[in-house]
Design an enzyme around this catalytic site. Structure first.
Site, PDB file in Angstrom:
ATOM      1  N   TRP A  53       0.819  -1.214   0.000  1.00 28.16           N
ATOM      2  CA  TRP A  53       0.000   0.000   0.000  1.00 28.16           C
ATOM      3  C   TRP A  53       0.852   1.263   0.000  1.00 28.16           C
ATOM      4  O   TRP A  53       0.350   2.355  -0.267  1.00 28.16           O
ATOM      5  CB  TRP A  53      -0.969  -0.004   1.186  1.00 28.16           C
ATOM      6  CG  TRP A  53      -0.334   0.137   2.544  1.00 28.16           C
ATOM      7  CD1 TRP A  53       0.793  -0.491   2.985  1.00 28.16           C
ATOM      8  CD2 TRP A  53      -0.768   0.963   3.628  1.00 28.16           C
ATOM      9  NE1 TRP A  53       1.073  -0.122   4.268  1.00 28.16           N
ATOM     10  CE2 TRP A  53       0.139   0.764   4.702  1.00 28.16           C
ATOM     11  CE3 TRP A  53      -1.830   1.836   3.807  1.00 28.16           C
ATOM     12  CZ2 TRP A  53       0.011   1.416   5.924  1.00 28.16           C
ATOM     13  CZ3 TRP A  53      -1.966   2.479   5.036  1.00 28.16           C
ATOM     14  CH2 TRP A  53      -1.047   2.281   6.077  1.00 28.16           C
ATOM     15  N   ASP A  54       2.164   1.081   0.289  1.00 29.81           N
ATOM     16  CA  ASP A  54       3.107   2.197   0.217  1.00 29.81           C
ATOM     17  C   ASP A  54       2.905   2.989  -1.080  1.00 29.81           C
ATOM     18  O   ASP A  54       2.976   4.216  -1.084  1.00 29.81           O
ATOM     19  CB  ASP A  54       4.555   1.680   0.232  1.00 29.81           C
ATOM     20  CG  ASP A  54       4.882   0.823   1.439  1.00 29.81           C
ATOM     21  OD1 ASP A  54       3.995   0.067   1.885  1.00 29.81           O
ATOM     22  OD2 ASP A  54       6.020   0.878   1.910  1.00 29.81           O
ATOM     23  N   GLU A  87       1.047  -2.421  12.907  1.00 28.16           N
ATOM     24  CA  GLU A  87       1.328  -3.865  12.878  1.00 28.16           C
ATOM     25  C   GLU A  87       1.816  -4.430  14.217  1.00 28.16           C
ATOM     26  O   GLU A  87       2.133  -5.611  14.309  1.00 28.16           O
ATOM     27  CB  GLU A  87       2.329  -4.165  11.751  1.00 28.16           C
ATOM     28  CG  GLU A  87       1.698  -3.937  10.366  1.00 28.16           C
ATOM     29  CD  GLU A  87       2.710  -3.939   9.224  1.00 28.16           C
ATOM     30  OE1 GLU A  87       3.864  -3.541   9.471  1.00 28.16           O
ATOM     31  OE2 GLU A  87       2.334  -4.333   8.106  1.00 28.16           O
ATOM     32  N   LYS A 140       2.759   1.249  16.387  1.00 25.39           N
ATOM     33  CA  LYS A 140       3.968   1.218  15.567  1.00 25.39           C
ATOM     34  C   LYS A 140       4.040   2.429  14.641  1.00 25.39           C
ATOM     35  O   LYS A 140       5.081   3.024  14.460  1.00 25.39           O
ATOM     36  CB  LYS A 140       3.970  -0.066  14.740  1.00 25.39           C
ATOM     37  CG  LYS A 140       5.195  -0.283  13.870  1.00 25.39           C
ATOM     38  CD  LYS A 140       5.035  -1.559  13.048  1.00 25.39           C
ATOM     39  CE  LYS A 140       6.192  -1.733  12.065  1.00 25.39           C
ATOM     40  NZ  LYS A 140       5.927  -2.805  11.096  1.00 25.39           N
ATOM     41  N   GLN A 141       2.900   2.749  14.025  1.00 25.87           N
ATOM     42  CA  GLN A 141       2.908   3.761  12.977  1.00 25.87           C
ATOM     43  C   GLN A 141       1.525   4.361  12.836  1.00 25.87           C
ATOM     44  O   GLN A 141       0.549   3.783  13.294  1.00 25.87           O
ATOM     45  CB  GLN A 141       3.321   3.124  11.659  1.00 25.87           C
ATOM     46  CG  GLN A 141       2.313   2.097  11.151  1.00 25.87           C
ATOM     47  CD  GLN A 141       2.831   1.275   9.986  1.00 25.87           C
ATOM     48  OE1 GLN A 141       3.380   0.202  10.184  1.00 25.87           O
ATOM     49  NE2 GLN A 141       2.672   1.793   8.796  1.00 25.87           N
TER      50      GLN A 141
END
Lengths: 791, 791
Positions: A356-357, A499, A609-610
């Site tokens: 998906w980046d 994640e 995480k993000q």
């Protein structure tokens, strides 16, 4: 030591330079100084070999699955960059003898790598070396190299072994069957190899040309061969101040080359044509070929979409050029069957797979700067529908369930199923992303919407876009789970963007994006029923439409909590233990939390995480759902404060989103800090971060932070907003975006914004709550206060 | 610089030593100091890595064909020898800093490799290193390593990365599918990999134990993994004169292990058992394991078949030990399904394939020294009948046509069909040996005869030997071509031992050996018809016998020319151009003639690559045909002089035969010179000769030159002859041979010979034309003149 810039004169702020050599930190310059043209990516390894080097040449789209128990990946093609050089019999290496005036640099303006130094051999002979190299932007198959050597003091016997080495592997995995090798006309080495599963032929050609003091020489050359190798050995005697130039021109072609797909492919023809091509290059030589390459970069890249910053920090301008440089080098503009890998073509990391980046972090740049390239990337996903449908079917769903990792479009899911062994328990850890990190399908639908919304490209929509959105909506409709107790649809057992948390229920990002996907399908279906009834018929949307409506209406959408407006990241997140995260928030390396907690423990802590929920805010803000009260300005601020405090940015995908959000809510200093951290992921002083390749998403994030963040550009539901919030130390920012096919040149300071519609078509936009129309050119004074306020 | 010997005290003449390090000449010590036990061969690479290293671990019999267009070969197994060492962060490498008191040596008595030196890092820290390593002769699966480090001056931070690395390839060819990795009890690393075609599981285990100043320590160890790798990272602080010992014990097991063939194989069981085995070794540790290994070598090797020489040149004794050392290390005594490759287990050269090298150059040692091992090697060929029959059938012949190159017995012919490309014409060169170098079948029949003749092993003959001889005879009978003009059978279109000549007719060696094969089959058939009528019946030899007789009688056997007694090497050789070969005869590197002539031109010159017609003399002398007037003493001398002058010894198979022949005809000085040249093929000062591996045949040739040449031992048709012709500078030669199952101890000087029949059974033999019988022990004075005369 990597320096940001050493620019002088016309190349100011265009140079990425390393001023001291370290055999322990080769990966940094190999990756960040990568040369590429979308067709291929060539790591900027050094000519002379070192133990820790990673010589990589990847050709986009040439995926191969070497063994049944491996996943498909981009194979490491034969190497031409290595030169084995001896000076009076002693091996030339910067680890030996003494090196002075060392500099290795990437000139991003011309996309040329150079390396120069004086080297004194252990025996005391001093030579001046200069190496140059480029991967042509004009001739996609060409790698050009030049070595200049001068003996500064003594007579010197120089020997050079150079050729084509196909003993390369991907960390030990050999993807190629050995093919034929030939040497034509005593000079042109040709080596053929074929991938062992996907049966892609690679044809490598190389030729050398030597000049001594300006005169072509025919040096004593032995031709030699070994298994999977062919090379020439040159012996040259240099007197003091003799100037030797060795040019090495190489080409690589494959049977996947799209210019071959028409007509009948024959290996013999490819061999002959590629050799003929190299012979043509050989007539021109390095310098003439470079001039054409340089002009192509000037015209197609810097002339087309430069971003100019006036900042107190020179690195800011350099970082934006670094971003544009790599976005260009990674873009396979030549072939819509190809995507962009998480490490682009710069390393073995993530095997060349697209995540998906691409849609969320890279594509926005192309949509706004090069819509043609953006269309190509989305068409890659359109071709991927076959694999996505297969994945849906395999999992018992309808429509298209996009693979978490995608390689060749028809491959379907290529995420490895098994990761490393838990070295304590001895059990192999299962990689769940390929099964349950499902938001990718909605992310792609979002990308289609964003593309359509900004470009207005109906043709693409009719050929590809509608189908992609309808198919992903069908997937979601079949994926939702009815919860009888709550009388709602839930999405259980997923991984969201964060994640750290596996097997969670009702991840806010996933649920809302699925909802958006359903609503988008309905919106497009409405449009077709009104404007394109024939397409409505073709797609046969009657039953699906009703299904989408029913599902969307009853899908559980996590709401901001009454007390603090925080949207729960998932069903349990807000009930998890809280710990002091200061130690990990200040980390200089990623994943430091794993030194104190294992994965299971992290699963039980309020730590992210993000960007997850915040990314949702960022995306929804660009859609027709943005007016939803859930995503109010107050909620955005509340969630930013809540989740930024709990986010460790242990993914390179995280910082840029937080930078934009910080900018949006007026946290200017934090926004700038996060922007600089985004730049540092690859350009920063940590010499190990890029070993496996650059971070394509965060490189896209550098550009996004500037344009979406500091320039405050936002495009939603056919409306353009521009709310600049330049960092304090930025005086000016200039760049171009494409809006409905028309380039808009933006030039902003803290005081005013200049906007020019080059094509002269009027454009309506909103700035600081006021709607303006620019016809050809408009200057808008910015209230300093307003430029800091939120939208 | 390689030294022959640096012996002191009890290890005099047992040490092969290198006293200066060169990163440009790693292959020499890697190969000649190989450690092996017949089950595996481990190149003596250095622990710390170098660019030009060739780390190899081969497990006998584990052949794999990596791709359809490759031939099967021994795969390079995972590596355990590499240690990545840092001293205060600086990479430890002998190319960096300063090294003193360097010595790397193989102690052949104990089969242990050691390496020691003082190393001063670039930053000026001096440490004393000592590395030891052995491959156990007692525990066939065990590789034991020890590193001792002492800081001589400063506090030092030492880091060591060590584990199992399965990224190894055969020059880029990957043979293995990646398997699981585990770490048990936090210490025992296990890595599994499986060959991709032959599906052989390899299970590698490794464990480390650290001691500081004699005390076991549990160092800070990180466990890490990468693709196909798992390792531990140790960080240790050393104070001055701290003594650190790192022991690393590793095992390798495969699903081809013969101890597994009984019962049902399960990978899980192999994993568990091999790990259990390593845990047992771990309890004992390096020193105790070494003691058991040392005793095994003493008992099974040096106590069983040492050869002792008193010579003015210490290298002669060393060379004989070198020969016995490697013959032991290469012998797969544990499994009769396995043979000995041309490079044994010491390099990638010739891919682990068995050639006639085994029967003609290596097997004689085992027949006379270890008949059990000899039987195992011949049984490997017996199992190869399946492949040989297939090859015969594929080529339109009957019986058994042995493959020129043999791997796993049932594989049949594995000679590569295509060699390197002619780099000028671009055409691939065809390798003809697999098609037309056919004498191998007769060579194997000869070996059966030699074994039977010397050992009297009826059981082997009845189970294997007769069938091998009958089947090869059937092949020859079907292979001969009737020449109507000459009313003879011819053998056209072959390659003889002299591979400079391709596609020749009636190669004397081939025709005579085919004749011998036919006659041998008739002889054995006669024997069976008289003594074993049931076997005669089983084999159904009636028709074949008549065929053999007719063919043998009418087979063209090249005769000595009337004028000079020279037997023509083939139909045209003696008519070819003669050139001055002095330049090439004095070559220090092989194949120098190729610098002046190409293959086609060499085909037209009276020049021979290696012993061909002379080898025929040597072999026939050991058979019942030796009385044939063609092979008279005068013819032998005439042919020696003719062909020795024309032979360039461009094969390692050549010199030993010429040494024996020179000795036979009384050319003592030449014989000694050729012997020394034979030794120098691997042990000599040329640092490049052994890069691809040692030369197994010439290593057998060292022993043969001494025993068949200088000691004049010859065994033919049930008779034993011993005609010593010691070189002038040899005072004494002692060794043991087995004759009809009884060891005979021979002890000879220039003046007399002492012979002892250990078992006390009377043995008749001939010396200097006189027949003696030794009952228990006998001393025979040697007439010095006679000792120089010929048989």
């Amino acid at each position: 030591m990597m320096n940001y810039s050493l620019g002088k004169g016309s190349y100011k702020d265009w140079l990425l330079a390393e001023t001291a050599f370290s055999a322990d930190a080769l990966g940094k310059s190999e990756a960040v100084m990568l040369l590429g043209n979308g067709y291929m990516g060539l790591r900027s390894d050094n000519e002379e070999p070192y133990l820790a080097e990673r010589r990589n040449l990847f050709i986009n789209g040439t995926f191969n699955k070497a063994e049944a128990n491996e996943v498909t990946e981009l194979p490491n093609a034969a190497n031409v960059t290595r030169l084995d050089i001896r000076v009076d019999g002693e091996r030339f290496s910067l680890e030996l003898g003494e090196t002075n005036d060392y500099i290795k640099q990437l000139n991003m303006k011309d996309a040329e790598l150079t390396r120069s130094f004086d080297w004194t051999s252990p025996k005391g002979k001093t030579l001046r070396f200069r190496f140059s190299r480029f991967v042509s932007f004009d001739e996609l198959h060409l790698i050009a190299m030049k070595m200049e050597v001068e003996s500064l003091s003594h007579d010197v016997a120089l020997s050079i072994d150079s050729g084509i080495n196909a003993q390369m592997t991907n960390s030990g995995v050999q993807h190629f069957k050995e093919g034929e090798r030939r040497i034509a006309d005593g000079r042109f080495i040709q080596l053929v190899q074929t991938t062992n599963e996907s049966a892609i032929d690679f044809v490598h050609n190389t030729v050398h040309a030597l000049k001594l003091n300006g005169e072509k020489i025919t040096a004593q050359a032995d031709k030699d061969m070994a298994r999977r190798k062919a090379w020439m050995s040159y012996d040259i005697e240099l007197r003091p101040h003799d100037h030797l130039v060795v040019e090495k021109l190489s080409t690589v072609h494959t049977s996947k080359d799209s210019d071959l797909n028409s007509g009948t492919y024959s290996l013999e023809q490819l061999r002959a044509e590629s050799l003929g091509q190299l012979k043509g290059h050989d007539v021109l030589g390095y310098d003439a070929l470079f001039e054409v390459h340089r002009r192509a970069w000037q015209q197609k890249v810097w002339g087309a979409y430069n971003v100019e910053v006036e900042s107190s920090e020179a690195v800011d301008q350099l970082a934006l050029r670094f971003s544009l440089y790599h976005l260009t080098a990674m873009m396979p503009a030549h072939d819509e069957q190809m995507g962009i890998g998480a490490k682009a073509l710069s390393g073995e990391g993530y095997k060349g797979h697209s995540f998906w980046d691409t849609e969320i972090f890279i594509l926005p740049f192309f949509i706004l700067s090069n819509p043609q390239a953006a269309k190509s990337l989305l068409t890659y996903r359109y071709h991927g529908l076959a694999g996505a449908r297969k994945k849906a079917q395999d999992n018992g769903y309808r429509g298209a369930m996009y693979p978490w990792e995608m390689a060749w479009p028809t491959d379907g899911e290529v995420t490895p199923v098994w990761g490393d062994i838990d070295i304590v328990t001895g059990e192999q850890t299962k990689i769940w992303s390929g099964f349950i990190e499902q938001h990718i399908s909605a992310d792609i639908a979002f990308a289609v919407y964003q593309y359509e919304n900004i470009t207005g490209d109906r043709q693409f929509m009719e050929r590809c876009g509608y189908e992609m959105v309808f198919e992903t909506a069908k997937f979601w409709a079949s994926r939702l789970e009815w919860n009888d107790a709550h009388r709602q649809y839930h999405i259980n057992h997923v991984i969201g963007p964060d994640e750290y948390k596996e097997h969670i229920n009702n991840n806010a990002f996933t649920n809302h994006m699925a909802y958006f996907n359903l609503k988008l399908a309905m919106r497009y279906a409405d449009k077709l029923s009104q404007e394109h009834t024939e397409l409505w018929e073709t797609f046969g949307l009657e039953a699906d439409y009703a299904d989408w409506r029913e599902k969307a209406e009853r899908l559980y959408l996590p709401e901001p909590r009454a007390e603090d407006l925080v949207i729960p990241q998932d069903d349990t997140y807000l009930q998890l233990t809280e710990i002091d995260l200061a130690k990990y928030k200040n980390q200089t390396k990623v994943r430091t939390i794993y030194r104190d907690y294992n994965a299971e423990q992290i699963n039980g802590i309020q730590v992210t995480k993000q960007a997850d929920t915040l990314l949702l805010f960022y995306l929804i803000d660009q859609t027709f759902l943005r007016g939803d009260r859930r995503f109010s300005e107050a909620a955005k601020k509340a969630n930013f404060r809540y989740y930024e405090a709990r986010t460790l940015h242990d993914s390179s995908l995280s910082l840029a989103t937080h930078a934009i959000m910080a900018s949006d809510i007026g946290e200017r200093e934090l926004a700038y800090k996060l922007f600089r951290q985004t730049c540092d992921i690859d350009m920063g002083p940590d010499m190990k971060t890029s070993d496996e390749g650059i971070h394509a998403a965060s490189i896209g994030g550098i550009w996004k932070s500037a344009v979406f963040g500091f320039a405050g550009v936002r495009l939603a539901d056919g409306k353009l907003r521009i709310n600049p919030r330049l960092p304090k130390n930025w005086q000016r920012l200039r760049f171009t975006v494409y809006w409905q096919g028309q380039p808009l040149q933006l030039d902003m300071t803290h005081e005013s914004m200049d906007i020019e519609a080059s094509a002269g078509r009027p454009v309506e936009f909103e700035t600081g709550g006021t709607v303006y129309t620019v016809d050809r050119r408009l200057n808008i004074p910015l209230n300093h206060q307003q430029s800091l306020s939120s939208t």
